[in-house]
Design an enzyme around this catalytic site. Structure first.
Site, PDB file in Angstrom:
ATOM      1  N   TYR A  80       0.839  -1.205   0.000  1.00  0.00           N
ATOM      2  CA  TYR A  80       0.000   0.000   0.000  1.00  0.00           C
ATOM      3  C   TYR A  80       0.872   1.253   0.000  1.00  0.00           C
ATOM      4  O   TYR A  80       0.750   2.114  -0.871  1.00  0.00           O
ATOM      5  CB  TYR A  80      -0.898  -0.023   1.243  1.00  0.00           C
ATOM      6  CG  TYR A  80      -2.093   0.886   1.119  1.00  0.00           C
ATOM      7  CD1 TYR A  80      -3.268   0.435   0.543  1.00  0.00           C
ATOM      8  CD2 TYR A  80      -2.044   2.197   1.588  1.00  0.00           C
ATOM      9  CE1 TYR A  80      -4.371   1.263   0.441  1.00  0.00           C
ATOM     10  CE2 TYR A  80      -3.148   3.028   1.484  1.00  0.00           C
ATOM     11  CZ  TYR A  80      -4.305   2.560   0.911  1.00  0.00           C
ATOM     12  OH  TYR A  80      -5.397   3.378   0.808  1.00  0.00           O
ATOM     13  N   PHE A 132     -11.848  18.213 -25.221  1.00  0.00           N
ATOM     14  CA  PHE A 132     -12.176  16.795 -25.243  1.00  0.00           C
ATOM     15  C   PHE A 132     -13.428  16.641 -24.380  1.00  0.00           C
ATOM     16  O   PHE A 132     -13.643  17.423 -23.451  1.00  0.00           O
ATOM     17  CB  PHE A 132     -11.007  15.939 -24.721  1.00  0.00           C
ATOM     18  CG  PHE A 132     -11.295  14.470 -24.819  1.00  0.00           C
ATOM     19  CD1 PHE A 132     -11.357  13.857 -26.061  1.00  0.00           C
ATOM     20  CD2 PHE A 132     -11.553  13.707 -23.689  1.00  0.00           C
ATOM     21  CE1 PHE A 132     -11.676  12.512 -26.170  1.00  0.00           C
ATOM     22  CE2 PHE A 132     -11.859  12.361 -23.794  1.00  0.00           C
ATOM     23  CZ  PHE A 132     -11.920  11.763 -25.038  1.00  0.00           C
ATOM     24  N   THR A 133     -14.250  15.632 -24.677  1.00  0.00           N
ATOM     25  CA  THR A 133     -15.561  15.502 -24.019  1.00  0.00           C
ATOM     26  C   THR A 133     -15.448  15.567 -22.486  1.00  0.00           C
ATOM     27  O   THR A 133     -16.109  16.391 -21.843  1.00  0.00           O
ATOM     28  CB  THR A 133     -16.227  14.161 -24.401  1.00  0.00           C
ATOM     29  OG1 THR A 133     -15.267  13.118 -24.226  1.00  0.00           O
ATOM     30  CG2 THR A 133     -16.690  14.168 -25.847  1.00  0.00           C
ATOM     31  N   ASP A 223      -2.452  18.351 -22.022  1.00  0.00           N
ATOM     32  CA  ASP A 223      -3.103  17.040 -22.010  1.00  0.00           C
ATOM     33  C   ASP A 223      -2.269  16.152 -22.936  1.00  0.00           C
ATOM     34  O   ASP A 223      -2.292  16.311 -24.162  1.00  0.00           O
ATOM     35  CB  ASP A 223      -4.554  17.144 -22.500  1.00  0.00           C
ATOM     36  CG  ASP A 223      -5.272  15.789 -22.514  1.00  0.00           C
ATOM     37  OD1 ASP A 223      -4.590  14.745 -22.458  1.00  0.00           O
ATOM     38  OD2 ASP A 223      -6.509  15.782 -22.604  1.00  0.00           O
ATOM     39  N   LYS A 266      -4.005   5.494 -23.320  1.00  0.00           N
ATOM     40  CA  LYS A 266      -3.404   5.770 -24.632  1.00  0.00           C
ATOM     41  C   LYS A 266      -1.896   5.916 -24.488  1.00  0.00           C
ATOM     42  O   LYS A 266      -1.142   5.148 -25.052  1.00  0.00           O
ATOM     43  CB  LYS A 266      -4.014   7.037 -25.226  1.00  0.00           C
ATOM     44  CG  LYS A 266      -5.490   6.885 -25.546  1.00  0.00           C
ATOM     45  CD  LYS A 266      -6.299   8.018 -24.963  1.00  0.00           C
ATOM     46  CE  LYS A 266      -7.785   7.740 -25.056  1.00  0.00           C
ATOM     47  NZ  LYS A 266      -8.569   8.875 -24.584  1.00  0.00           N
ATOM     48  N   ARG A 389     -19.224  10.105 -34.913  1.00  0.00           N
ATOM     49  CA  ARG A 389     -18.862  11.379 -34.295  1.00  0.00           C
ATOM     50  C   ARG A 389     -19.526  12.472 -35.114  1.00  0.00           C
ATOM     51  O   ARG A 389     -18.941  13.077 -35.990  1.00  0.00           O
ATOM     52  CB  ARG A 389     -17.346  11.579 -34.240  1.00  0.00           C
ATOM     53  CG  ARG A 389     -16.637  10.677 -33.272  1.00  0.00           C
ATOM     54  CD  ARG A 389     -16.580  11.241 -31.865  1.00  0.00           C
ATOM     55  NE  ARG A 389     -17.638  10.794 -30.978  1.00  0.00           N
ATOM     56  CZ  ARG A 389     -17.487  10.649 -29.661  1.00  0.00           C
ATOM     57  NH1 ARG A 389     -16.338  10.867 -29.092  1.00  0.00           N
ATOM     58  NH2 ARG A 389     -18.504  10.287 -28.917  1.00  0.00           N
ATOM     59  N   PHE A 455     -25.685   8.820 -27.435  1.00  0.00           N
ATOM     60  CA  PHE A 455     -24.915   7.982 -28.368  1.00  0.00           C
ATOM     61  C   PHE A 455     -24.435   6.683 -27.726  1.00  0.00           C
ATOM     62  O   PHE A 455     -24.196   5.698 -28.405  1.00  0.00           O
ATOM     63  CB  PHE A 455     -23.737   8.760 -28.985  1.00  0.00           C
ATOM     64  CG  PHE A 455     -22.686   9.190 -27.986  1.00  0.00           C
ATOM     65  CD1 PHE A 455     -22.831  10.373 -27.289  1.00  0.00           C
ATOM     66  CD2 PHE A 455     -21.569   8.408 -27.762  1.00  0.00           C
ATOM     67  CE1 PHE A 455     -21.861  10.782 -26.367  1.00  0.00           C
ATOM     68  CE2 PHE A 455     -20.593   8.801 -26.849  1.00  0.00           C
ATOM     69  CZ  PHE A 455     -20.754   9.989 -26.149  1.00  0.00           C
TER      70      PHE A 455
HETATM   71  C1  LIG Z   1      -9.027   9.669 -23.685  1.00  0.00           C
HETATM   72  C2  LIG Z   1      -8.698  11.072 -23.426  1.00  0.00           C
HETATM   73  C3  LIG Z   1      -8.960  11.664 -22.184  1.00  0.00           C
HETATM   74  C4  LIG Z   1      -9.661  10.917 -21.053  1.00  0.00           C
HETATM   75  O1  LIG Z   1      -8.944   9.825 -20.632  1.00  0.00           O
HETATM   76  P1  LIG Z   1      -9.662   8.537 -19.984  1.00  0.00           P
HETATM   77  O2  LIG Z   1      -8.533   7.678 -19.562  1.00  0.00           O
HETATM   78  O3  LIG Z   1     -10.529   7.932 -21.024  1.00  0.00           O
HETATM   79  O4  LIG Z   1     -10.468   9.040 -18.826  1.00  0.00           O
HETATM   80  C5  LIG Z   1      -8.601  12.983 -22.017  1.00  0.00           C
HETATM   81  N1  LIG Z   1      -8.019  13.681 -23.008  1.00  0.00           N
HETATM   82  C6  LIG Z   1      -7.758  13.143 -24.206  1.00  0.00           C
HETATM   83  C7  LIG Z   1      -7.105  13.957 -25.256  1.00  0.00           C
HETATM   84  C8  LIG Z   1      -8.092  11.825 -24.462  1.00  0.00           C
HETATM   85  O5  LIG Z   1      -7.834  11.308 -25.683  1.00  0.00           O
END
Ligand SMILES: *Cc1c(COP(=O)(O)O)cnc(C)c1O
Length: 482
Positions: A80, A132-133, A223, A266, A389, A455
Site C-alpha cells: 500500500y 475533449f468531451t 493534455d 493511450k 462522431r 450515443f
Molecule cells: C481519452 C482522453 C482523455 C480521457 O482519458 P480517460 O482515460 O478515457 O479518462 C482525455 N483527453 C484526451 C485527449 C483523451 O484522448
C-alpha cells in the site's frame, strides 16, 4: 517506414514487431451482421464483441502491450505505502518530462477532475486548442467555460496543413484581453487533438503559447494523452525538429508546461493516468484530492501491474519505431481511401482514420444521422465497428430541437500495433465496396433516445428497408463471401 525501401517500389508500412499472443476473431456472415446491428439498435456501442471482426471503436485501453511490459507486470510491488512500483513510475516520469512532482490517478478524466476542482471556479475561463468531451464536462461542472482557439485551418476537413492542432495565438491574446488574465484558470493544449481527427500541434506553436502565458502569468497545462502521435508528427513534419531525438522533443515540449496530465489508456499503452507538476505549491493543492477520489498516493486507483506496464510503456514511447506504427498505418489507410475518392479527413493524423459521412452519404439529411447510418452500414458490409462522431453524439436543445454537428464523421480508430496490414486492407476494401453502393444507404431514426449521452445507449431503426437491400447487393457482388 521511411527507412525500409521495397525493391518492388511499393510504399507500405512495415511492422517492426512480431506477434506472440493472438486473439481469435470471428467474422459472422452478412446476414448475421444485419441481425446483430438490428439487435444493437443500429448503435455500434451496443454490438457484442463476438459479432465484431475489426473493432475500430476506440484506441483507449486496447493498444497492444509489448513483451517487456507484460514481463514487468510480474515484478509489481503490491504494498500500500512505500511501493517500489510507484517509485519506478515516478522516476520514469521525472526522467522523461523533467517535472519533480507526480500524482497518480485511475485514468485521464480523473486527472481532469482534480485539476478542475483545484484550478477552476465559477466564472473561470479555460482557453484551449480544442476540447475533449470529459475535459469540458469537468471544467463546466466546476463553473468554468471553455474557449476553443484552434486555428481556423484545424477545422478544414481536407487540408495539407501539417499542424491542424495548433492554437491561434491571436485568438488567445483576444480572449485574455476580453476576460482579463485573472479570469483564466489555465491555458490547455491537447496533444494529438482528439476530436478534430488526432491532429498535432507544433513545438513552435507551444513555444509561442508559452510566451503569451509568461506575459500574463498564466499556467500552461498539457493534455498528453495522445502525445506519442504528436511526437511522431513533430519529428516528421517540423523542420527544426528533424534532427532531434524523440526524447529531446519530449523534453522540449515538457519544458514549456507547468502541468502535464495524461490518460495511460493511450499514452504508455496501459490503463491509468497521472498528473506531473512543476511547482510544489500546486502539487500540495492537488495532492489532497488523490486519496479522496482515487486511492492512496502510491497508486491512485491504478493496479500496480498496470503501473509497471506503464513505466515500461513510457520508456518505449521514446522509441520512434514504436510510436510511428499507429500513425503510419493510419496514413496508409487514409492514402488508399483518398486514391479511391473516398472522403476522409486529411492530412492523416493519429488515433484513427476519419471518414467524412457528410460527403460519403450526402443524400442523407443530418436529421437522419448520416454518420450513424454509415457506421451501421460499414458494420453490415464488413463486421467493422467504428464510432459515430456527428449529430448523434450531440445533445438536443432543452426545447427538443436537434443540434446539427459541424462535422459528420465515422471514426475508425487504429489501436496501436493491434491490426495487421491485411486487416487494414480488408477495411479499405469494404469501404470501397460501400462507397460504390453508397446510394443504397439510408438514414436512421431513434426508437429509444436517452436524454444524456444518447450515443452510448440510444437505439435506432432504419428509415426504410435499405439494410436488406444492402445485404442483397453484397450477396450479388461478393457471392458467398463472409
Ligand atoms: C481519452 C482522453 C482523455 C480521457 O482519458 P480517460 O482515460 O478515457 O479518462 C482525455 N483527453 C484526451 C485527449 C483523451 O484522448
Amino acid at each position: 517506414m521511411a527507412e525500409v525501401k521495397f525493391f518492388g517500389g511499393e510504399s507500405i508500412p512495415l511492422e517492426m514487431h512480431k506477434v506472440r499472443i493472438v486473439q481469435k476473431l470471428a467474422l459472422p456472415p452478412v446476414e448475421r451482421r444485419l441481425a446483430a446491428i438490428t439487435e444493437a439498435g443500429n448503435n455500434t456501442f451496443l454490438l457484442r464483441n463476438s459479432d465484431v471482426f475489426m473493432d475500430m471503436l476506440t484506441d483507449s485501453g486496447v493498444n497492444a502491450m509489448s513483451d517487456q511490459q507484460q514481463a514487468a507486470m510480474l515484478v509489481a510491488d503490491d504494498s500500500y505505502a512505500g511501493s517500489a512500483t510507484y517509485t519506478r513510475l515516478e522516476s520514469k516520469l521525472q526522467e522523461i518530462f523533467g517535472t519533480p512532482y507526480f500524482l497518480p490517478a485511475h485514468q485521464g478524466r480523473a486527472c481532469e477532475n482534480i485539476l478542475s476542482q483545484v484550478l477552476v471556479s465559477k466564472g473561470s475561463v479555460v482557453p484551449m486548442n480544442y476540447h475533449f468531451t470529459t475535459t469540458k464536462a469537468h471544467i463546466t461542472l466546476n463553473g468554468g467555460t471553455v474557449e476553443e482557439l484552434v486555428a481556423d485551418t484545424g477545422l478544414e476537413v481536407v487540408s495539407v496543413h501539417p499542424f491542424k492542432g495548433n492554437m491561434d495565438t491571436g485568438k488567445l491574446r483576444d480572449v485574455i484581453g476580453l476576460h482579463g488574465a485573472d479570469k483564466i484558470a489555465f491555458v490547455r493544449m491537447e496533444a494529438g487533438t482528439n476530436l478534430i481527427g488526432g491532429q498535432p500541434f507544433s513545438l513552435q506553436n507551444l513555444v509561442d503559447i508559452r510566451k503569451i502565458c509568461d506575459e500574463h502569468g498564466l499556467l500552461l497545462v498539457l493534455d498528453a494523452s495522445l502525445l506519442a502521435d504528436n511526437l511522431h508528427f513533430i519529428k516528421q513534419r517540423e523542420a527544426d525538429c528533424r534532427a532531434l531525438g524523440i526524447r529531446e522533443i519530449t523534453r522540449r515540449i515538457a519544458d514549456q508546461c507547468d502541468i502535464i496530465y495524461f490518460s495511460a489508456r493511450k499514452l504508455g499503452c496501459a490503463r491509468g493516468g497521472g498528473i506531473c507538476i512543476r511547482s510544489e505549491e500546486l502539487y500540495r493543492r492537488m495532492r489532497g484530492l488523490v486519496p479522496l477520489y482515487e486511492g492512496f498516493l502510491t497508486y491512485g486507483g491504478m493496479s500496480v501491474r498496470e503501473m509497471e506496464a506503464l513505466t515500461v510503456g513510457l520508456e518505449e514511447t521514446m522509441d520512434e519505431e514504436v510510436i510511428n506504427q499507429g500513425p503510419q498505418f493510419i496514413a496508409y489507410m487514409v492514402d488508399e481511401l483518398q486514391k479511391r475518392d473516398i472522403p476522409v479527413i486529411t492530412p492523416a493524423g493519429g488515433l484513427g482514420c476519419h471518414v467524412n459521412a457528410m460527403k460519403f452519404v450526402d443524400h442523407i439529411p443530418q436529421a437522419e444521422y448520416p454518420a450513424g447510418a454509415l457506421a451501421s452500414a460499414l458494420y453490415i458490409a464488413g463486421g467493422i465497428r467504428g464510432m459515430e462522431r456527428g449529430t448523434l453524439s450531440e445533445q438536443r436543445e432543452p426545447d427538443g430541437r436537434e443540434i446539427f454537428a459541424n462535422m459528420e464523421l465515422v471514426r475508425l480508430a487504429m489501436p496501436r500495433r493491434v491490426f495487421t496490414l491485411s486487416q487494414v486492407k480488408y477495411a479499405i476494401d469494404r469501404l470501397e465496396w460501400l462507397y460504390a453502393n453508397r446510394r443504397l444507404i439510408g438514414g436512421l431514426a431513434f426508437t429509444e433516445e436517452p436524454e444524456i449521452l444518447r450515443f452510448f445507449y440510444g437505439r435506432l431503426k432504419p428509415v426504410s428497408d435499405w439494410q436488406e437491400k444492402l445485404v442483397a447487393k453484397f450477396r450479388a457482388d461478393l457471392g458467398n463471401s463472409l
